[in-house]
Design a protein around this motif. Structure first.
Motif, PDB file in Angstrom:
ATOM      1  N   VAL A 172     101.158 -45.270 -56.279  1.00 15.72           N
ATOM      2  CA  VAL A 172     100.194 -45.622 -56.767  1.00 15.72           C
ATOM      3  C   VAL A 172      99.118 -45.943 -55.823  1.00 15.72           C
ATOM      4  N   SER A 173      97.726 -45.404 -56.101  1.00 12.47           N
ATOM      5  CA  SER A 173      96.487 -45.489 -55.147  1.00 12.47           C
ATOM      6  C   SER A 173      96.310 -46.935 -55.040  1.00 12.47           C
ATOM      7  N   LEU A 174      95.966 -47.227 -53.672  1.00 12.15           N
ATOM      8  CA  LEU A 174      95.396 -48.672 -53.441  1.00 12.15           C
ATOM      9  C   LEU A 174      94.368 -49.070 -54.372  1.00 12.15           C
ATOM     10  N   ALA A 175      93.358 -48.341 -54.850  1.00 15.98           N
ATOM     11  CA  ALA A 175      92.298 -48.683 -55.728  1.00 15.98           C
ATOM     12  C   ALA A 175      93.209 -49.091 -57.016  1.00 15.98           C
ATOM     13  N   GLU A 176      93.955 -48.530 -57.686  1.00 20.01           N
ATOM     14  CA  GLU A 176      94.681 -48.685 -58.898  1.00 20.01           C
ATOM     15  C   GLU A 176      95.816 -49.842 -58.640  1.00 20.01           C
ATOM     16  N   GLN A 177      96.096 -49.916 -57.697  1.00 21.74           N
ATOM     17  CA  GLN A 177      97.001 -51.216 -57.407  1.00 21.74           C
ATOM     18  C   GLN A 177      95.951 -52.553 -57.557  1.00 21.74           C
ATOM     19  N   ILE A 178      94.755 -52.568 -56.974  1.00 17.42           N
ATOM     20  CA  ILE A 178      93.743 -53.482 -57.190  1.00 17.42           C
ATOM     21  C   ILE A 178      93.498 -53.777 -58.484  1.00 17.42           C
ATOM     22  N   ALA A 179      93.060 -52.602 -59.119  1.00 12.57           N
ATOM     23  CA  ALA A 179      92.752 -52.684 -60.565  1.00 12.57           C
ATOM     24  C   ALA A 179      93.738 -53.477 -61.449  1.00 12.57           C
ATOM     25  N   VAL A 180      95.215 -52.966 -61.223  1.00 19.02           N
ATOM     26  CA  VAL A 180      95.905 -53.295 -62.080  1.00 19.02           C
ATOM     27  C   VAL A 180      96.175 -54.921 -61.849  1.00 19.02           C
ATOM     28  N   GLN A 181      95.966 -55.339 -60.842  1.00 15.35           N
ATOM     29  CA  GLN A 181      96.220 -56.941 -60.506  1.00 15.35           C
ATOM     30  C   GLN A 181      95.119 -57.753 -61.268  1.00 15.35           C
ATOM     31  N   VAL A 182      93.756 -57.086 -61.295  1.00 18.57           N
ATOM     32  CA  VAL A 182      92.611 -57.665 -61.988  1.00 18.57           C
ATOM     33  C   VAL A 182      93.026 -57.620 -63.436  1.00 18.57           C
ATOM     34  N   ARG A 183      93.428 -56.464 -64.021  1.00 20.90           N
ATOM     35  CA  ARG A 183      93.829 -56.593 -65.166  1.00 20.90           C
ATOM     36  C   ARG A 183      94.984 -57.358 -65.821  1.00 20.90           C
ATOM     37  N   SER A 184      95.895 -57.333 -64.990  1.00 20.97           N
ATOM     38  CA  SER A 184      96.984 -58.312 -65.014  1.00 20.97           C
ATOM     39  C   SER A 184      96.274 -59.856 -65.212  1.00 20.97           C
ATOM     40  N   GLY A 185      95.629 -60.322 -64.281  1.00 23.31           N
ATOM     41  CA  GLY A 185      94.971 -61.435 -64.190  1.00 23.31           C
ATOM     42  C   GLY A 185      94.206 -61.950 -65.283  1.00 23.31           C
TER      43      GLY A 185
ATOM     44  N   LEU B 140      87.424 -58.544 -49.443  1.00 19.81           N
ATOM     45  CA  LEU B 140      88.726 -58.035 -49.987  1.00 19.81           C
ATOM     46  C   LEU B 140      89.360 -57.090 -49.231  1.00 19.81           C
ATOM     47  N   ALA B 141      88.374 -55.996 -48.800  1.00 16.26           N
ATOM     48  CA  ALA B 141      88.759 -54.956 -48.037  1.00 16.26           C
ATOM     49  C   ALA B 141      89.263 -55.467 -46.685  1.00 16.26           C
ATOM     50  N   ARG B 142      88.565 -56.403 -46.140  1.00 18.09           N
ATOM     51  CA  ARG B 142      89.085 -56.935 -44.962  1.00 18.09           C
ATOM     52  C   ARG B 142      90.220 -57.618 -45.000  1.00 18.09           C
ATOM     53  N   ALA B 143      90.495 -58.599 -45.897  1.00 24.85           N
ATOM     54  CA  ALA B 143      91.756 -59.152 -46.095  1.00 24.85           C
ATOM     55  C   ALA B 143      92.927 -58.297 -46.214  1.00 24.85           C
ATOM     56  N   LEU B 144      92.736 -57.270 -47.015  1.00 27.86           N
ATOM     57  CA  LEU B 144      93.717 -56.269 -47.320  1.00 27.86           C
ATOM     58  C   LEU B 144      93.998 -55.187 -46.144  1.00 27.86           C
ATOM     59  N   GLN B 145      92.982 -55.096 -45.202  1.00 31.59           N
ATOM     60  CA  GLN B 145      93.065 -54.213 -44.242  1.00 31.59           C
ATOM     61  C   GLN B 145      92.891 -52.805 -44.879  1.00 31.59           C
ATOM     62  N   ILE B 146      91.916 -52.394 -45.802  1.00 31.03           N
ATOM     63  CA  ILE B 146      91.634 -51.093 -46.369  1.00 31.03           C
ATOM     64  C   ILE B 146      90.314 -50.961 -46.357  1.00 31.03           C
ATOM     65  N   ASN B 147      90.049 -49.810 -46.696  1.00 31.41           N
ATOM     66  CA  ASN B 147      88.444 -49.360 -46.633  1.00 31.41           C
ATOM     67  C   ASN B 147      87.567 -50.178 -47.798  1.00 31.41           C
ATOM     68  N   MET B 148      86.578 -50.568 -47.763  1.00 35.34           N
ATOM     69  CA  MET B 148      85.771 -51.143 -48.752  1.00 35.34           C
ATOM     70  C   MET B 148      85.584 -50.258 -49.912  1.00 35.34           C
ATOM     71  N   HIS B 149      85.368 -48.874 -49.819  1.00 32.74           N
ATOM     72  CA  HIS B 149      85.119 -47.961 -50.839  1.00 32.74           C
ATOM     73  C   HIS B 149      86.317 -48.044 -51.847  1.00 32.74           C
ATOM     74  N   THR B 150      87.381 -48.455 -51.305  1.00 29.73           N
ATOM     75  CA  THR B 150      88.539 -48.397 -51.944  1.00 29.73           C
ATOM     76  C   THR B 150      88.387 -49.564 -52.960  1.00 29.73           C
ATOM     77  N   VAL B 151      87.954 -50.654 -52.561  1.00 33.64           N
ATOM     78  CA  VAL B 151      87.970 -51.894 -53.496  1.00 33.64           C
ATOM     79  C   VAL B 151      86.581 -51.465 -54.440  1.00 33.64           C
ATOM     80  N   LEU B 152      85.951 -50.911 -54.000  1.00 32.81           N
ATOM     81  CA  LEU B 152      84.467 -50.462 -54.984  1.00 32.81           C
ATOM     82  C   LEU B 152      84.939 -49.440 -56.059  1.00 32.81           C
ATOM     83  N   ARG B 153      85.925 -48.604 -55.419  1.00 34.98           N
ATOM     84  CA  ARG B 153      86.448 -47.608 -56.519  1.00 34.98           C
ATOM     85  C   ARG B 153      87.158 -48.555 -57.725  1.00 34.98           C
TER      86      ARG B 153
END
Length: 115
Positions: free
Chosen positions: A11-24, A42-55
């Motif tokens: 599952v893509s990183l962006a989708e993983q984040i989206a799923v967690q927000v939906r679940s929340g 959030l990107a810094r904390a997860l050590q991922i690209n900021m555009h992934t979070v924005l997606r």
């Protein structure tokens, strides 16, 4: 809310984040009006690209679950209720199933209207 991602998941990183927000939202862990972490933080904390979070945030915005404004961040929409999350999930499943059977979006819409 604590976010986690698994870089080895299919599952893509962006989708993983989206799923967690939906679940929340669905569980009430994220209340209407509550602010989400800034994408950069959030990107810094997860050590991922900021555009992934924005997606992820963009997908949630398109689903009507969050609002976003440059410079003001992202927040859970006031009308984002657990039921809305569940209905969005069911709609996505319905569309997937309809595609498997070759049902066009127009035909699917007609079927829904008749119901």
């Amino acid at each position: 809310m604590l976010f986690r991602v698994d870089p080895t998941s299919a599952v893509s990183l962006a989708e993983q984040i989206a799923v967690q927000v939906r679940s929340g939202i669905a569980t009430g862990a994220l209340a209407p009006g509550e602010r989400l972490p800034p994408a950069r933080d959030l990107a810094r904390a997860l050590q991922i690209n900021m555009h992934t979070v924005l997606r992820a945030y963009g997908e949630l915005r398109d689903d009507g679950l969050i609002g976003m404004r440059q410079g003001r961040g992202a927040w859970v929409n006031e009308d984002a209720a657990p039921g809305l999350v569940r209905v969005n999930e069911l709609v996505a499943q319905l569309v997937t199933e309809a595609r498997k059977f070759g049902i066009t979006p127009k035909d699917l819409s007609r079927m829904i209207e008749r119901t």
